[in-house]
Write a protein that holds these residues in place. Structure first.
Motif, short mmCIF file in Angstrom:
data_model
loop_
_atom_site.label_atom_id
_atom_site.label_comp_id
_atom_site.label_asym_id
_atom_site.label_seq_id
_atom_site.Cartn_x
_atom_site.Cartn_y
_atom_site.Cartn_z
N LEU A 7 -1.87 -0.09 -5.06
CA LEU A 7 -2.00 -0.66 -3.71
C LEU A 7 -0.93 -0.14 -2.76
CD1 LEU A 7 -2.82 -4.42 -4.40
CD2 LEU A 7 -4.23 -2.78 -3.15
N VAL A 8 0.31 -0.07 -3.20
CA VAL A 8 1.38 0.35 -2.28
C VAL A 8 1.38 1.86 -2.06
CG1 VAL A 8 2.82 -1.66 -2.71
CG2 VAL A 8 3.17 0.40 -4.08
N ARG A 9 0.54 2.58 -2.78
CA ARG A 9 0.42 4.03 -2.56
C ARG A 9 -0.73 4.39 -1.63
NH1 ARG A 9 1.52 4.44 -8.62
NH2 ARG A 9 3.71 5.03 -8.69
N ILE A 10 -1.52 3.40 -1.26
CA ILE A 10 -2.66 3.62 -0.36
C ILE A 10 -2.18 3.43 1.08
CG2 ILE A 10 -4.92 2.75 0.38
CD1 ILE A 10 -5.32 1.75 -2.49
N VAL A 11 -2.65 4.27 1.98
CA VAL A 11 -2.36 4.14 3.40
C VAL A 11 -3.53 3.41 4.05
CG1 VAL A 11 -1.96 5.40 5.55
CG2 VAL A 11 -1.00 6.24 3.41
N ASP A 67 -12.93 -0.83 3.21
CA ASP A 67 -11.91 -1.87 3.29
C ASP A 67 -10.72 -1.31 4.08
OD1 ASP A 67 -10.38 -4.10 2.99
OD2 ASP A 67 -10.44 -4.14 0.82
N ARG A 68 -10.86 -1.28 5.39
CA ARG A 68 -9.92 -0.59 6.28
C ARG A 68 -8.54 -1.22 6.36
NH1 ARG A 68 -11.25 4.52 7.33
NH2 ARG A 68 -13.47 4.70 7.69
N ILE A 69 -8.37 -2.48 5.91
CA ILE A 69 -7.04 -3.10 5.99
C ILE A 69 -6.26 -2.98 4.67
CG2 ILE A 69 -7.67 -4.67 7.83
CD1 ILE A 69 -7.72 -6.91 5.69
N THR A 128 -2.57 -10.48 -0.91
CA THR A 128 -3.97 -10.47 -0.52
C THR A 128 -4.87 -9.83 -1.56
OG1 THR A 128 -3.31 -10.37 1.80
CG2 THR A 128 -5.58 -9.73 1.29
N TYR A 129 -4.45 -8.70 -2.13
CA TYR A 129 -5.33 -7.92 -2.98
C TYR A 129 -5.03 -8.02 -4.48
CZ TYR A 129 -7.38 -5.76 1.08
OH TYR A 129 -8.06 -5.55 2.25
N GLU A 130 -3.92 -8.61 -4.86
CA GLU A 130 -3.61 -8.76 -6.29
C GLU A 130 -3.10 -10.17 -6.56
OE1 GLU A 130 -4.04 -8.65 -9.59
OE2 GLU A 130 -4.38 -6.58 -9.01
N LEU A 150 9.81 -4.70 8.07
CA LEU A 150 8.37 -4.78 8.36
C LEU A 150 7.55 -4.15 7.23
CD1 LEU A 150 8.43 -3.82 12.14
CD2 LEU A 150 8.14 -6.09 11.14
N LEU A 151 8.05 -3.06 6.67
CA LEU A 151 7.37 -2.39 5.57
C LEU A 151 7.36 -3.27 4.33
CD1 LEU A 151 5.93 0.23 4.96
CD2 LEU A 151 8.12 1.24 4.39
N ILE A 152 8.48 -3.95 4.06
CA ILE A 152 8.56 -4.87 2.93
C ILE A 152 7.61 -6.05 3.13
CG2 ILE A 152 10.09 -6.52 1.78
CD1 ILE A 152 12.33 -4.40 2.16
N ALA A 153 7.57 -6.61 4.34
CA ALA A 153 6.66 -7.72 4.64
C ALA A 153 5.20 -7.28 4.49
CB ALA A 153 6.92 -8.25 6.04
N ASP A 154 4.91 -6.05 4.92
CA ASP A 154 3.55 -5.53 4.80
C ASP A 154 3.16 -5.37 3.33
OD1 ASP A 154 1.16 -4.62 6.05
OD2 ASP A 154 1.75 -2.56 5.66
N ALA A 155 4.07 -4.87 2.51
CA ALA A 155 3.81 -4.72 1.08
C ALA A 155 3.62 -6.08 0.41
CB ALA A 155 4.94 -3.95 0.41
N ARG A 156 4.43 -7.06 0.80
CA ARG A 156 4.30 -8.42 0.25
C ARG A 156 2.92 -8.99 0.60
NH1 ARG A 156 7.96 -11.93 -1.71
NH2 ARG A 156 9.71 -10.64 -1.04
N TRP A 157 2.49 -8.85 1.85
CA TRP A 157 1.17 -9.33 2.27
C TRP A 157 0.06 -8.61 1.50
CZ3 TRP A 157 -2.89 -6.62 4.32
CH2 TRP A 157 -3.97 -7.37 4.73
N LEU A 158 0.20 -7.31 1.36
CA LEU A 158 -0.79 -6.50 0.67
C LEU A 158 -0.99 -6.96 -0.77
CD1 LEU A 158 -2.60 -3.92 0.85
CD2 LEU A 158 -0.61 -2.66 0.02
N ILE A 159 0.12 -7.19 -1.47
CA ILE A 159 0.05 -7.62 -2.86
C ILE A 159 -0.53 -9.03 -2.96
CG2 ILE A 159 1.43 -8.16 -4.91
CD1 ILE A 159 3.35 -5.88 -3.91
#
Length: 90
Positions: free
Chosen positions: A16-20, A27-29, A58-60, A47-56
């Protein structure tokens, strides 16, 4: 992605964190926001850390993230690495 073992929770987090964001056609987001990658670290790091936290989150859902740190490997070239301290649920 690896040839096998991609269903393991921590491998899914690594993928997940390797996908742009925008890279997955339907799934554009999903993925890291590319506008944060080119920003200077003091400004974009949190901001990058917060984005990675949200990504994980949401998707895992199998993983609870305790802490994420960002390590710059070659700052001038824009290379970085996430250090993710987490627990696998259940």
């Amino acid at each position: 992605m690896q040839a096998s073992g991609n269903g393991l929770p921590m491998q899914c987090v690594a993928n997940l964190v390797r996908i742009v964001r925008g890279e997955c056609t339907y799934d554009r987001i999903k993925g890291i926001d590319p506008s944060l990658i080119d920003q200077p670290e003091p400004m974009a790091g949190p901001l990058l850390i917060a984005d990675a936290r949200w990504l994980i989150k949401t998707y895992e859902p199998r993983v609870d993230v305790n802490k994420i740190n960002l390590t710059d490997l070659f700052a001038r070239e824009g290379h970085f690495r996430f250090g993710i301290d987490s627990l696998v649920k259940g």
